[in-house]
Design an enzyme around this catalytic site. Structure first.
Site, PDB file in Angstrom:
ATOM      1  N   SER A 143      26.868 121.810 123.745  1.00 26.55           N
ATOM      2  CA  SER A 143      26.304 120.658 123.580  1.00 26.55           C
ATOM      3  C   SER A 143      26.868 119.343 124.022  1.00 26.55           C
ATOM      4  CB  SER A 143      26.178 120.584 121.874  1.00 26.55           C
ATOM      5  OG  SER A 143      27.394 120.389 121.282  1.00 26.55           O
ATOM      6  N   ASN A 144      28.306 119.517 124.019  1.00 30.09           N
ATOM      7  CA  ASN A 144      29.066 118.477 124.702  1.00 30.09           C
ATOM      8  C   ASN A 144      28.772 118.207 126.302  1.00 30.09           C
ATOM      9  OD1 ASN A 144      30.864 116.826 122.973  1.00 30.09           O
ATOM     10  ND2 ASN A 144      31.829 118.580 122.424  1.00 30.09           N
ATOM     11  N   LEU A 200      38.173 127.452 126.312  1.00 32.52           N
ATOM     12  CA  LEU A 200      39.113 127.950 125.607  1.00 32.52           C
ATOM     13  C   LEU A 200      40.355 128.788 126.281  1.00 32.52           C
ATOM     14  CD1 LEU A 200      36.673 129.823 122.835  1.00 32.52           C
ATOM     15  CD2 LEU A 200      37.702 127.294 122.959  1.00 32.52           C
ATOM     16  N   HIS A 232      39.451 117.438 121.559  1.00 33.90           N
ATOM     17  CA  HIS A 232      39.961 118.480 120.448  1.00 33.90           C
ATOM     18  C   HIS A 232      39.155 118.170 119.340  1.00 33.90           C
ATOM     19  CE1 HIS A 232      42.486 121.619 118.744  1.00 33.90           C
ATOM     20  NE2 HIS A 232      42.828 120.668 117.637  1.00 33.90           N
ATOM     21  N   ASP A 250      46.889 121.331 123.939  1.00 34.45           N
ATOM     22  CA  ASP A 250      46.614 120.251 122.917  1.00 34.45           C
ATOM     23  C   ASP A 250      48.002 119.378 123.125  1.00 34.45           C
ATOM     24  OD1 ASP A 250      44.087 121.052 122.528  1.00 34.45           O
ATOM     25  OD2 ASP A 250      44.826 122.191 120.886  1.00 34.45           O
TER      26      ASP A 250
END
Length: 186
Positions: free
Chosen positions: A13-14, A84, A103, A144
């Site tokens: 979707s992004n 991922l 994130h 992250d």
């Protein structure tokens, strides 16, 4: 025109939001979508929007194929959108501050290995956080931990399930990620 390469592992979707955003802007284009999952829905969605797709596994990372393909595409920015795997260090080295990730939380909260998707939203709910949100950050060798570029938050204290939080956070992602990418390309 600037060149964007997207890495994704899921529904896309992004990725679709990014592709469509730049089709209207004409300042940049998504030239390829890479996925480490052969059956990821993002592949079909990208192909339907006219974007070339690539599927790779650990072998293609280790033997240098992935690195060579990225270099051949000459991207101005590499965008992770629901990807991922840990990103390959050799590519990070060749593209300093040219690889970004989104994130689904306000880092440094709820970041690190295993903290993705519904796992993040479950932790936010369990901790009864009033707000959640998104963080766009540069990618480095650790999950992250790259420098933060942008954050946006949303009130989630009325959410009863992780899925409700996920919906609110996804709306932020679709709204802000393409805009942040565009600013990085200027």
């Amino acid at each position: 025109m600037k060149r964007i390469v997207v890495f994704a592992s899921g529904s896309g979707s992004n990725t679709v939001a990014i592709i469509n955003y730049f089709k209207e802007k004409l300042t940049a284009e998504v030239v390829a979508v890479f996925s480490n999952k052969q059956n990821a829905k993002v592949l079909e969605k990208a192909e339907n929007l006219g974007v070339k797709t690539y599927v790779f596994g650990q072998n293609e990372v280790e033997n240098g194929w992935l690195h060579r393909e990225i270099l051949s595409l000459k991207p101005d920015l590499i965008v992770l959108a629901g990807y991922l795997w840990k990103f390959p260090t050799d590519i990070i080295t060749d593209f300093p501050n040219k690889i970004v990730n989104i994130h689904p939380a306000l880092l440094p909260n709820y970041g690190g290995k295993g903290m993705y998707g519904i796992h993040v939203h479950t932790a936010v709910l369990a901790n009864k956080d009033e707000y959640s949100g998104i963080t766009v950050h540069f990618v480095n060798e650790n999950y992250d931990e790259g420098a933060t570029i942008f954050q946006a938050q949303v009130l989630v204290n009325d959410c009863k399930t992780p899925e409700e939080i996920a919906q609110k956070v996804l709306q932020l992602e679709h709204k802000h990620y393409p805009e942040v990418i565009e600013k990085l390309l200027v």
